[in-house]
Design a protein around this motif. Sequence first.
Motif, PDB file in Angstrom:
ATOM      1  N   ASP A   1       1.695   6.652  -6.872  1.00 23.28           N
ATOM      2  CA  ASP A   1       0.665   7.660  -7.155  1.00 23.28           C
ATOM      3  C   ASP A   1       1.231   9.066  -7.017  1.00 23.28           C
ATOM      4  O   ASP A   1       0.966   9.940  -7.836  1.00 23.28           O
ATOM      5  CB  ASP A   1      -0.521   7.516  -6.200  1.00 23.28           C
TER       6      ASP A   1
ATOM      7  N   GLU B   1      -6.242   7.360 -12.096  1.00 23.23           N
ATOM      8  CA  GLU B   1      -5.862   6.673 -10.863  1.00 23.23           C
ATOM      9  C   GLU B   1      -5.077   5.415 -11.228  1.00 23.23           C
ATOM     10  O   GLU B   1      -5.221   4.876 -12.320  1.00 23.23           O
ATOM     11  CB  GLU B   1      -7.110   6.255 -10.080  1.00 23.23           C
ATOM     12  N   TRP B   2      -4.271   4.935 -10.296  1.00 23.48           N
ATOM     13  CA  TRP B   2      -3.504   3.710 -10.491  1.00 23.48           C
ATOM     14  C   TRP B   2      -4.363   2.508 -10.132  1.00 23.48           C
ATOM     15  O   TRP B   2      -5.134   2.546  -9.187  1.00 23.48           O
ATOM     16  CB  TRP B   2      -2.265   3.725  -9.600  1.00 23.48           C
ATOM     17  N   LEU B   3      -4.232   1.435 -10.911  1.00 20.96           N
ATOM     18  CA  LEU B   3      -4.900   0.184 -10.595  1.00 20.96           C
ATOM     19  C   LEU B   3      -4.198  -0.968 -11.271  1.00 20.96           C
ATOM     20  O   LEU B   3      -3.292  -0.759 -12.086  1.00 20.96           O
ATOM     21  CB  LEU B   3      -6.380   0.225 -10.982  1.00 20.96           C
ATOM     22  N   ARG B   4      -4.582  -2.173 -10.950  1.00 21.81           N
ATOM     23  CA  ARG B   4      -4.012  -3.379 -11.579  1.00 21.81           C
ATOM     24  C   ARG B   4      -4.953  -3.862 -12.656  1.00 21.81           C
ATOM     25  O   ARG B   4      -6.161  -3.820 -12.496  1.00 21.81           O
ATOM     26  CB  ARG B   4      -3.820  -4.485 -10.555  1.00 21.81           C
TER      27      ARG B   4
ATOM     28  N   GLU C   1       0.833  -1.210   0.000  1.00 23.86           N
ATOM     29  CA  GLU C   1       0.000   0.000   0.000  1.00 23.86           C
ATOM     30  C   GLU C   1       0.867   1.260   0.000  1.00 23.86           C
ATOM     31  O   GLU C   1       0.585   2.223  -0.707  1.00 23.86           O
ATOM     32  CB  GLU C   1      -0.927  -0.001   1.215  1.00 23.86           C
TER      33      GLU C   1
ATOM     34  N   ARG D   1       2.256   1.721  -3.419  1.00 23.69           N
ATOM     35  CA  ARG D   1       1.226   2.253  -4.322  1.00 23.69           C
ATOM     36  C   ARG D   1       1.065   3.767  -4.130  1.00 23.69           C
ATOM     37  O   ARG D   1       0.984   4.525  -5.090  1.00 23.69           O
ATOM     38  CB  ARG D   1      -0.106   1.558  -4.095  1.00 23.69           C
TER      39      ARG D   1
ATOM     40  N   GLY E   1       1.603  -5.351 -13.143  1.00 23.26           N
ATOM     41  CA  GLY E   1       1.549  -4.590 -11.897  1.00 23.26           C
ATOM     42  C   GLY E   1       0.650  -3.376 -12.029  1.00 23.26           C
ATOM     43  O   GLY E   1      -0.119  -3.251 -12.974  1.00 23.26           O
ATOM     44  N   PRO E   2       0.747  -2.474 -11.091  1.00 25.97           N
ATOM     45  CA  PRO E   2      -0.069  -1.263 -11.151  1.00 25.97           C
ATOM     46  C   PRO E   2       0.236  -0.449 -12.415  1.00 25.97           C
ATOM     47  O   PRO E   2       1.374  -0.410 -12.869  1.00 25.97           O
ATOM     48  CB  PRO E   2       0.345  -0.472  -9.907  1.00 25.97           C
TER      49      PRO E   2
ATOM     50  N   SER F   1       3.872   2.526 -15.718  1.00 23.16           N
ATOM     51  CA  SER F   1       4.066   1.403 -14.797  1.00 23.16           C
ATOM     52  C   SER F   1       5.257   1.756 -13.932  1.00 23.16           C
ATOM     53  O   SER F   1       6.384   1.452 -14.256  1.00 23.16           O
ATOM     54  CB  SER F   1       4.309   0.098 -15.554  1.00 23.16           C
TER      55      SER F   1
END
Length: 172
Positions: free
Chosen positions: A59, A168-171, A52, A55, A152-153, A128
């Motif tokens: 971000d 936003e970042w996500l997988r 977390e 991440r 990955g994210p 990435s």
Amino acid sequence: MSDLNDEYDERDESDAHDERDAYDERDDELHDGLLEEELRQAAAILDPVPAELRRVAVDAFALHDLEARVAELTFDSLVDAIPVRGESDPPRMLTFSTDGVTVDVEVTADGMIGQLLPPGPAGIEVLSGPRAHARLTADDMGRFTGEAPPAGPFALRLRTGREVVVTEWLRA
């Protein structure tokens, strides 16, 4: 004359002393670098950075462009959609929105397609981590295609003629 010789001897000693100091500094820097690397490896094993926190750091890096606006995830088919019976691996549908810009993206194992609204040309980077994974181009209708995002994210950075938008970042 002896005063002159004494002065030269003092200079030679001073130069030799300066050379030894410079050598000692280089040796100390090398030692410090090796020690730092050993400590970094030990910390990665004994006390790894929580996912977390990593991440959040990624971000934050995405926002290094202070003029970029963040497009929030407003729809994710993994969370918001009703599953279709018989579909074993449905595409993931994502919608990101910010004031005046919407990005619709469909992600499959084979690749990614999307569209910007309002339609228009744009440069798109699939991020990435700190570097761009891929660079895409949206056509005049705002459509773009590309390879599947990294495992990955990931996030998208859109550069239109007048603004920069980062999702936003996500997988995937």
